[in-house]
Design an enzyme around this catalytic site. Structure first.
Site, PDB file in Angstrom:
ATOM      1  N   GLU A   1       2.610 -11.260  10.287  1.00 30.77           N
ATOM      2  CA  GLU A   1       3.759 -12.046   9.816  1.00 30.77           C
ATOM      3  C   GLU A   1       4.850 -12.129  10.889  1.00 30.77           C
ATOM      4  O   GLU A   1       5.686 -13.017  10.855  1.00 30.77           O
ATOM      5  CB  GLU A   1       4.327 -11.465   8.510  1.00 30.77           C
ATOM      6  CG  GLU A   1       3.384 -11.596   7.314  1.00 30.77           C
ATOM      7  CD  GLU A   1       3.398 -12.987   6.648  1.00 30.77           C
ATOM      8  OE1 GLU A   1       4.465 -13.613   6.569  1.00 30.77           O
ATOM      9  OE2 GLU A   1       2.319 -13.435   6.207  1.00 30.77           O
TER      10      GLU A   1
ATOM     11  N   ASP B   1      -1.179 -17.952  -0.703  1.00 34.64           N
ATOM     12  CA  ASP B   1      -1.261 -16.592  -0.172  1.00 34.64           C
ATOM     13  C   ASP B   1       0.157 -16.043  -0.168  1.00 34.64           C
ATOM     14  O   ASP B   1       1.124 -16.781  -0.393  1.00 34.64           O
ATOM     15  CB  ASP B   1      -1.828 -16.623   1.263  1.00 34.64           C
ATOM     16  CG  ASP B   1      -1.874 -15.235   1.905  1.00 34.64           C
ATOM     17  OD1 ASP B   1      -2.365 -14.299   1.246  1.00 34.64           O
ATOM     18  OD2 ASP B   1      -1.416 -15.077   3.052  1.00 34.64           O
ATOM     19  N   SER B   2       0.286 -14.751   0.123  1.00 30.13           N
ATOM     20  CA  SER B   2       1.621 -14.172   0.227  1.00 30.13           C
ATOM     21  C   SER B   2       2.368 -14.710   1.451  1.00 30.13           C
ATOM     22  O   SER B   2       3.582 -14.602   1.512  1.00 30.13           O
ATOM     23  CB  SER B   2       1.511 -12.656   0.353  1.00 30.13           C
ATOM     24  OG  SER B   2       0.825 -12.332   1.538  1.00 30.13           O
TER      25      SER B   2
ATOM     26  N   CYS C   1      -8.790  -9.068   3.961  1.00 28.87           N
ATOM     27  CA  CYS C   1      -7.406  -9.537   3.790  1.00 28.87           C
ATOM     28  C   CYS C   1      -7.336 -10.780   4.648  1.00 28.87           C
ATOM     29  O   CYS C   1      -7.773 -10.765   5.806  1.00 28.87           O
ATOM     30  CB  CYS C   1      -6.413  -8.485   4.287  1.00 28.87           C
ATOM     31  SG  CYS C   1      -4.710  -9.114   4.406  1.00 28.87           S
ATOM     32  N   THR C   2      -6.817 -11.865   4.086  1.00 31.51           N
ATOM     33  CA  THR C   2      -6.886 -13.134   4.819  1.00 31.51           C
ATOM     34  C   THR C   2      -5.997 -13.144   6.064  1.00 31.51           C
ATOM     35  O   THR C   2      -6.123 -14.028   6.899  1.00 31.51           O
ATOM     36  CB  THR C   2      -6.548 -14.310   3.893  1.00 31.51           C
ATOM     37  OG1 THR C   2      -5.285 -14.056   3.236  1.00 31.51           O
ATOM     38  CG2 THR C   2      -7.635 -14.505   2.859  1.00 31.51           C
ATOM     39  N   HIS C   3      -5.115 -12.155   6.195  1.00 36.83           N
ATOM     40  CA  HIS C   3      -4.327 -12.049   7.431  1.00 36.83           C
ATOM     41  C   HIS C   3      -5.145 -11.491   8.601  1.00 36.83           C
ATOM     42  O   HIS C   3      -4.812 -11.734   9.756  1.00 36.83           O
ATOM     43  CB  HIS C   3      -3.142 -11.097   7.233  1.00 36.83           C
ATOM     44  CG  HIS C   3      -1.965 -11.676   6.501  1.00 36.83           C
ATOM     45  ND1 HIS C   3      -1.996 -11.972   5.162  1.00 36.83           N
ATOM     46  CD2 HIS C   3      -0.715 -12.003   6.927  1.00 36.83           C
ATOM     47  CE1 HIS C   3      -0.808 -12.438   4.791  1.00 36.83           C
ATOM     48  NE2 HIS C   3      -0.016 -12.476   5.841  1.00 36.83           N
TER      49      HIS C   3
ATOM     50  N   TYR D   1       2.285  -8.608  -0.418  1.00 33.09           N
ATOM     51  CA  TYR D   1       1.758  -8.298  -1.753  1.00 33.09           C
ATOM     52  C   TYR D   1       1.056  -6.930  -1.763  1.00 33.09           C
ATOM     53  O   TYR D   1       1.007  -6.265  -2.790  1.00 33.09           O
ATOM     54  CB  TYR D   1       0.720  -9.348  -2.160  1.00 33.09           C
ATOM     55  CG  TYR D   1       1.265 -10.692  -2.617  1.00 33.09           C
ATOM     56  CD1 TYR D   1       2.617 -11.003  -2.600  1.00 33.09           C
ATOM     57  CD2 TYR D   1       0.374 -11.662  -3.095  1.00 33.09           C
ATOM     58  CE1 TYR D   1       3.078 -12.243  -3.029  1.00 33.09           C
ATOM     59  CE2 TYR D   1       0.825 -12.899  -3.529  1.00 33.09           C
ATOM     60  CZ  TYR D   1       2.170 -13.187  -3.492  1.00 33.09           C
ATOM     61  OH  TYR D   1       2.616 -14.413  -3.923  1.00 33.09           O
ATOM     62  N   GLY D   2       0.490  -6.571  -0.609  1.00 35.30           N
ATOM     63  CA  GLY D   2      -0.394  -5.394  -0.543  1.00 35.30           C
ATOM     64  C   GLY D   2       0.165  -4.118  -1.151  1.00 35.30           C
ATOM     65  O   GLY D   2      -0.534  -3.419  -1.882  1.00 35.30           O
TER      66      GLY D   2
ATOM     67  N   CYS E   1      -5.966 -15.150  -0.990  1.00 31.01           N
ATOM     68  CA  CYS E   1      -5.359 -13.837  -0.783  1.00 31.01           C
ATOM     69  C   CYS E   1      -6.233 -12.827  -1.538  1.00 31.01           C
ATOM     70  O   CYS E   1      -6.493 -13.011  -2.734  1.00 31.01           O
ATOM     71  CB  CYS E   1      -3.951 -13.858  -1.361  1.00 31.01           C
ATOM     72  SG  CYS E   1      -3.155 -12.249  -1.429  1.00 31.01           S
ATOM     73  N   ASN E   2      -6.685 -11.806  -0.831  1.00 30.10           N
ATOM     74  CA  ASN E   2      -7.548 -10.806  -1.479  1.00 30.10           C
ATOM     75  C   ASN E   2      -6.796 -10.002  -2.522  1.00 30.10           C
ATOM     76  O   ASN E   2      -7.332  -9.681  -3.578  1.00 30.10           O
ATOM     77  CB  ASN E   2      -8.101  -9.843  -0.427  1.00 30.10           C
ATOM     78  CG  ASN E   2      -9.118 -10.499   0.468  1.00 30.10           C
ATOM     79  OD1 ASN E   2     -10.306 -10.377   0.258  1.00 30.10           O
ATOM     80  ND2 ASN E   2      -8.655 -11.236   1.471  1.00 30.10           N
TER      81      ASN E   2
HETATM   82  N1  DGL Z   1      -3.277 -11.998   2.803  1.00 26.90           N
HETATM   83  C1  DGL Z   1      -3.242 -11.141   1.711  1.00 26.90           C
HETATM   84  C2  DGL Z   1      -4.553 -10.562   1.325  1.00 26.90           C
HETATM   85  O1  DGL Z   1      -5.559 -11.160   1.617  1.00 26.90           O
HETATM   86  C3  DGL Z   1      -2.082 -10.276   1.412  1.00 26.90           C
HETATM   87  C4  DGL Z   1      -1.292  -9.631   2.422  1.00 26.90           C
HETATM   88  C5  DGL Z   1      -0.040  -9.000   1.867  1.00 26.90           C
HETATM   89  O2  DGL Z   1       0.837  -9.762   1.473  1.00 26.90           O
HETATM   90  O3  DGL Z   1       0.033  -7.769   1.824  1.00 26.90           O
HETATM   91  O4  DGL Z   1      -4.635  -9.525   0.712  1.00 26.90           O
END
Ligand code: DGL
Length: 261
Positions: A146, A3-4, A178-180, A35-36, A67-68
């Site tokens: 984060e 993941d990011s 989003c996995t966060h 990453y978003g 990570c989505n």
């Molecule tokens: N956890 C990530 C996702 O599921 C990315 C979050 C990010 O880095 O913006 O999209």
């Protein structure tokens, strides 16, 4: 899996619980998160690089794109190019979403990259054309996670603003795409209302991994020894260890550094 940053730990938790005998390597690309907001091409490049690292340096037998945003950007290509199976989080998430809705009106929230890619809109339209979908990007949520800030007044205020279209649309089920976001579930649920069911892709992804390992005869023998868990970060490893342990639990012990040369 990768993941990011810390978000994929929600999927790691489900995998460790469901598959305690399997060895796991987790890469949190915290040196390059988030990453978003990045162009999908750039995220695709990162996803290839991390997958190559997992294959070359850890000899993995399966890759989970936890990570989505990276799944939306690169899953198809990774599945074509990789010599091992690659599992993403979008299709499992859609399965949980559609299984949970009662009125057929659902929502998905994710990063700007994920929602902008149209991956969820396409997945729902193809597999479940009768389901009505409302999507919203939630820029800023990942940054709170984060920082380890999952229930402050500030995150609540942001959630009220970003989730307003979903509240107005009266969705009965909301996928945290989003996995966060599962780390923000309490705040999101307070804003959406208790009657809205929140779902995420972690458990369904772990079920998919278990099924694939079984089908391909790749599972480790049960009970031989407990699985080993390795964590790597491309950012500050001490921060990753401290916050990651708080978010995942005691399995996150030691964190190694990884760099991209
Ligand atoms: N956890 C990530 C996702 O599921 C990315 C979050 C990010 O880095 O913006 O999209």
């Amino acid at each position: 899996m990768f993941d990011s940053g810390f978000g994929g730990l929600t999927v790691a938790r489900a995998l460790i619980d469901l598959l305690p005998d399997e060895d796991l390597v987790y890469v949190g690309d915290t040196g390059r998160y988030p990453y978003g907001p990045r162009p999908l091409d750039e995220v695709r490049g990162f996803a290839h690089q991390i997958t190559e690292h997992l294959l070359a340096d850890h000899d993995v037998k399966l890759v989970v794109v936890a990570c989505n945003t990276a799944s939306a950007a690169a899953l198809g290509e990774l599945q074509q190019l990789s010599p091992v199976p690659v599992v993403g989080v979008i299709e499992p998430g859609v399965r949980s979403l559609v299984a949970a809705t009662r009125n057929g009106h659902v929502g998905v929230i994710g990063t700007v990259g994920t929602i902008g890619s149209g991956a969820y809109q396409q997945a729902v339209a193809e597999a479940h054309p009768g389901v009505k979908l409302t999507c919203a990007a939630c820029p800023g949520f990942v940054e709170f996670v984060e920082r380890g800030e999952t229930s402050s007044d500030q995150v609540h205020v942001l959630a009220e603003r970003l989730l307003a279209p979903l509240v107005d649309a009266t969705v009965d089920t909301l996928l945290l795409g989003c996995t966060h976001y599962p780390f923000l579930a309490r705040t999101i649920s307070d804003v959406m209302g208790r009657e809205v069911v929140l779902v995420d892709s972690a458990d369904e992804t772990a079920f998919r991994v278990r099924a694939l390992l079984g089908e391909l005869d790749l599972a480790r023998p049960a009970g031989e020894r407990p699985g080993r868990h390795r964590f790597e970060s491309s950012g500050d490893v001490e921060v990753f260890r401290r916050l990651g342990r708080q978010l995942l639990g005691p399995e996150l012990d030691d964190v190694g550094a990884v760099s991209w040369g």
